[in-house]
Write an enzyme that holds these catalytic residues in place. Structure first.
Site, PDB file in Angstrom:
ATOM      1  N   ASP A   1      60.218  12.744  25.202  1.00 17.11           N
ATOM      2  CA  ASP A   1      60.249  14.270  25.176  1.00 17.11           C
ATOM      3  C   ASP A   1      59.983  14.608  23.521  1.00 17.11           C
ATOM      4  O   ASP A   1      59.582  15.682  23.647  1.00 17.11           O
ATOM      5  CB  ASP A   1      61.570  14.648  25.408  1.00 17.11           C
ATOM      6  CG  ASP A   1      62.035  14.545  26.865  1.00 17.11           C
ATOM      7  OD1 ASP A   1      60.889  14.419  27.716  1.00 17.11           O
ATOM      8  OD2 ASP A   1      63.275  14.403  27.469  1.00 17.11           O
TER       9      ASP A   1
ATOM     10  N   THR B   1      49.382   7.553  16.998  1.00 12.94           N
ATOM     11  CA  THR B   1      50.061   8.291  15.738  1.00 12.94           C
ATOM     12  C   THR B   1      50.608   7.128  14.746  1.00 12.94           C
ATOM     13  O   THR B   1      50.802   6.090  15.055  1.00 12.94           O
ATOM     14  CB  THR B   1      51.038   9.157  16.115  1.00 12.94           C
ATOM     15  OG1 THR B   1      52.079   8.121  16.805  1.00 12.94           O
ATOM     16  CG2 THR B   1      50.764  10.221  17.206  1.00 12.94           C
TER      17      THR B   1
END
Ligand SMILES: CCCCCCCCCCCCC/C=C/[C@@H](O)[C@H](COP(=O)(O)O)NC(C)=O
Ligand SMILES: Nc1ncnc2c1ncn2[C@@H]1O[C@H](COP(=O)(O)OP(=O)(O)O)[C@@H](O)[C@H]1O
Ligand SMILES: [Ca+2]
Length: 526
Positions: free
Chosen positions: A180, A152
């Site tokens: 998370d 990313t």
């Protein structure tokens, strides 16, 4: 060859293992075989050199060989890839074994063949790419899994790519390498895409969502990694990769968070207002510290000791047997365990379908140091038993923990109990409820302009809080920590997401009452 292939291979005596005594048999369940490859005994090994060559005397006697890579359970939920090499006298027999094992592996339909992988190079200790390349990619190659890897470039890159561009039909699952926050991006991308494709409006809290068909795997490379820890039992990239390869699945509860009938976010682990919201808000500014930022901000937030006034309303889950105070510590397949293995109540009603809203809403007003909703245990290395140790992974409930204003000393005692065997709920200022839905409204109304400022101009935020009428020493609002992402809204409505479609089917692990079908390709196996 005889036929015990359905359950496993018990390699017979006419094959000889290169580890241990000659002539011993070695049992490996097919479901735990990762790969098989034929070896060219004369030239040592055909591929990665892991095979240890037999002593000369034996290789002469057994000129053909194949190696089976399989899952070995190591200590504390850790899985490792192990190899065992078998030697035999006839080439045809050797090939027959290899071919049969390959056929058996191909027949395992739950195993992924094509995966879409997103790596967050920025999470945790910024080791995502290295962890993937060194520990995970070789295992996927070994198991003949093809991957498309995207590193990313910015926050929400993975979410937006999944939501709009990714050619999901080409894949059997998506994998995130990160914490998370990265998992949350996957959930948002996939769930939103599925709803949009099916014309479902996420803004309506009552709307039933269509389940996603793709499973999500996590390779832990974040700071807390509580979703990985609470589902697999350990934060270990190799263990997670092996769970993904063998096709393990675990359904989970997903909470939807709304504000004034507008969808804000989904949450699968912790929704925390007050303490955990403040820790997160402070720690984001200290990302350069890596995972240690949570210790620093945790300590600082503990010292500031802010409490927040407001009203919590919740709908207790009355149709279930378990409570948050149970001593159970199950982490997988929870729906069944929660009902002691029963699927039907005494009057033969399916437990899934009992009416939900027997008791009605309860309302609690007060001054709270923390309001936490744990949809799963939230176990992590910092707190191996988690925020709500007995929370179940896919039972359609979340454990709402209310910590009222108390002394710093008492709050510290409560916090420290997360790290010991003592019950963190057994304190007069703490209460815990297993709920289907809840709502929080801060005492003072938060205006839209304040929300805008908090979303867009974080620097002004502290000024507004200081000026607020609530109290000269405590700001009026905290923010919600939603799986490690900040939600600036104080007033929220939370419900467990409901899925559309058949509820009872044979595969209970994959069909909890209200959990969206977000499957993790892992979970502790029985
Ligand atoms: C003074 C001693 C304090 C000991 C307190 C121990 C309690 C620890 C309970 C931690 C529960 C964490 C729940 C997980 C939240 C994650 O979603 C979030 C984000 O994780 P990520 O950084 O994305 O991996 N992490 C935090 C700390 O908010
Ligand atoms: N390439 C990137 N650059 C910056 N931020 C990113 C990038 N990719 C993902 N993020 C964001 O980084 C944040 C933290 O990610 P996460 O994987 O949860 O790590 P950590 O556990 O350290 O918080 C998330 O909000 C995620 O959206
Ligand atoms: Ca739950």
């Amino acid at each position: 060859m005889h036929h015990p292939f359905k359950v496993g291979f018990c390699f017979p005596k006419f094959l000889r293992r290169d580890k241990g005594e000659s002539g011993t048999s070695h049992g490996v369940s097919v479901s735990e075989i990762l790969a098989v490859r034929e070896l060219d005994v004369d030239s040592g090994t055909k591929d990665d050199g892991r095979w240890q060559k037999m002593p000369q005397k034996s290789t002469e006697a057994y000129p053909y060989a194949f190696t089976v890579s399989y899952v070995e359970r190591a200590w504390q939920h850790r899985w490792r890839c192990s190899d065992v090499t078998f030697h035999c006298l006839e080439g045809a027999l050797c090939q027959q074994w290899v071919q049969t094992i390959r056929e058996q592996l191909t027949a395992l339909t739950s195993r992924p063949k094509h995966l879409l992988v997103y790596i967050n190079p920025y999470g945790g200790k910024q080791q995502g790419e290295r962890i993937y390349e060194q520990k995970v990619a070789p295992l996927f190659t070994l198991a003949s899994i093809s991957t498309h890897v995207i590193v990313t470039e910015h926050a929400n890159h993975a979410r937006d790519h999944l939501r709009t561009e990714a050619e999901l039909k080409k894949y059997d699952g998506v994998v995130c390498v990160g914490g998370d926050g990265m998992f949350s991006e996957m959930v948002h991308g996939l769930v939103s895409r599925t709803q949009r494709d099916n014309g479902v409006d996420q803004n309506s809290p009552e709307e039933k969502l269509v389940p996603c068909t793709l499973r999500i795997g996590i390779i832990p490379a974040g700071s807390t990694d509580c979703i990985c820890y609470a589902t697999v039992g350990i934060n270990d990239p190799v263990t997670s990769a092996l769970h993904i390869i063998v096709g393990d699945a675990q359904a989970m509860d997903v909470c939807s968070v709304h504000h004034n009938n507008t969808f804000l976010r989904y949450s699968v682990s912790l929704l925390g207002y007050g303490f955990y919201g403040d820790v997160l808000a402070d720690s984001e500014r200290k990302r350069w510290m890596g995972p240690a930022r949570y210790d620093f901000s945790g300590f600082k937030t503990f010292l500031t000791h802010h409490y927040y006034e407001g009203t919590v309303s919740f709908l207790p889950a009355t149709d279930i047997l378990g409570t948050p105070r149970d001593k159970t510590r199950c982490r997988a397949g929870c729906f069944i365990c929660q009902h002691n293995g029963q699927l039907y109540s005494e009057d033969h009603q399916p437990l899934f379908l009992l009416p939900e809203y027997k008791g009605g809403w309860r309302v609690i007003r007060g001054k709270f140091l923390a309001i936490n909703a744990a949809s799963m245990s939230c176990a992590c290395p910092r707190s191996p038993k988690g925020l709500s140790p007995a929370a179940h992974l896919a039972d359609g409930t979340t454990d709402l923990i209310l910590v009222r204003k108390c002394s710093r000393f008492n709050f510290l005692r409560h916090l420290l109990r997360h790290t010991s065997k003592y019950d963190q709920f057994d304190m007069t200022f703490v209460e815990v409820h297993r709920v289907r839905r809840f709502r929080f409204t801060p005492r003072y109304c938060q205006s839209d302009s304040e929300l805008d400022l908090r979303e867009n101009g974080k620097k002004l935020f502290s000024q507004i809080c200081r000026d607020h009428p609530a109290c000269s020493c405590s700001p009026a609002y905290s923010s919600w920590n939603c799986d490690g992402e900040i939600l600036p809204h104080a007033a929220i409505e939370v419900g467990l997401v409901r899925i559309e479609g058949k509820i009872l089917d044979e595969n209970l692990l994959q069909s909890a009452q209200t959990g969206v079908k977000v499957h993790l390709p892992f979970g502790q196996r029985p």
